[in-house]
Design a protein around this motif. Structure first.
Motif, short mmCIF file in Angstrom:
data_model
loop_
_atom_site.label_atom_id
_atom_site.label_comp_id
_atom_site.label_asym_id
_atom_site.label_seq_id
_atom_site.Cartn_x
_atom_site.Cartn_y
_atom_site.Cartn_z
N THR A 1 0.85 -1.17 0.00
CA THR A 1 0.00 0.00 0.00
C THR A 1 0.89 1.23 0.00
N PRO A 2 0.66 2.15 -0.92
CA PRO A 2 1.54 3.32 -0.98
C PRO A 2 1.40 4.19 0.26
N LYS A 3 2.53 4.75 0.70
CA LYS A 3 2.53 5.63 1.85
C LYS A 3 2.39 7.06 1.33
N VAL A 4 1.42 7.76 1.86
CA VAL A 4 1.14 9.11 1.40
C VAL A 4 1.54 10.09 2.49
N LEU A 5 2.32 11.05 2.13
CA LEU A 5 2.68 12.13 3.04
C LEU A 5 1.85 13.34 2.66
N GLU A 6 1.14 13.85 3.62
CA GLU A 6 0.33 15.03 3.34
C GLU A 6 1.02 16.26 3.91
#
Length: 169
Positions: free
Chosen positions: A157-162
């Motif tokens: 699952t891709p890790k998303v940085l907001e």
């Protein structure tokens, strides 16, 4: 490359002109012209018929998941035969009709496929060209139901940085 162009554009037309002159001496000038026109018409009809058949065979084999190598080669021969038969001349007509003969075309295709299989199966990776269709040697068969490959890492699952971005000048 120069030799091939010399052959195509100089030597073949000279041979064709010589043959047309010899044939016209034997059967007459107008008969020779009629012969060239008749062979072009008959050749065009045969090319249309055999080309349509080759296309249908290619489509049905591709629908079954097979590599239609022999029928693709057959279609190529039909196209070349069409060009040769429309070109005025005796020698080109003979070669064109030879290429329209299914037995000769199939023999040529089998030899080409055998040659291609020997050259590509000598240690290459990926799909090998063979008369039976594709041979799988890099991809998984039906062990994994997804579109994954042997060398592909499992998908995470891709890790998303907001956050926000502000450009400062």
């Amino acid at each position: 490359m120069f030799k091939a162009l010399l052959l195509i554009f100089i030597i073949i037309p000279i041979i064709e002109i010589a043959l047309l002159i010899q044939v016209s001496d034997i059967i007459g000038g107008w008969s020779t012209v009629a012969l060239v026109i008749i062979t072009a018409l008959i050749g065009a009809k045969l090319v249309k018929q055999q080309g349509t058949d080759a296309l249908k065979n290619v489509q049905s084999q591709m629908a079954q998941g097979q590599m239609p190598a022999q029928d693709l080669f057959s279609g190529l021969c039909v196209i070349i035969a069409g060009v040769l038969l429309v070109t005025p001349g005796i020698m080109t007509d003979v070669i064109g009709f030879i290429l329209l003969t299914p037995a000769i075309r199939n023999k040529m295709a089998a030899g080409l496929i055998k040659h291609a299989h020997m050259r590509t199966s000598a240690g290459t990776q990926g799909f090998n060209f063979s008369s039976g269709g594709f041979q799988q040697n890099t991809f998984n068969s039906h062990e994994n139901q997804g579109n994954t490959y042997e060398n592909e890492a499992p998908k995470e699952t891709p890790k998303v940085l907001e956050g926000e971005f502000k450009h400062k000048d």
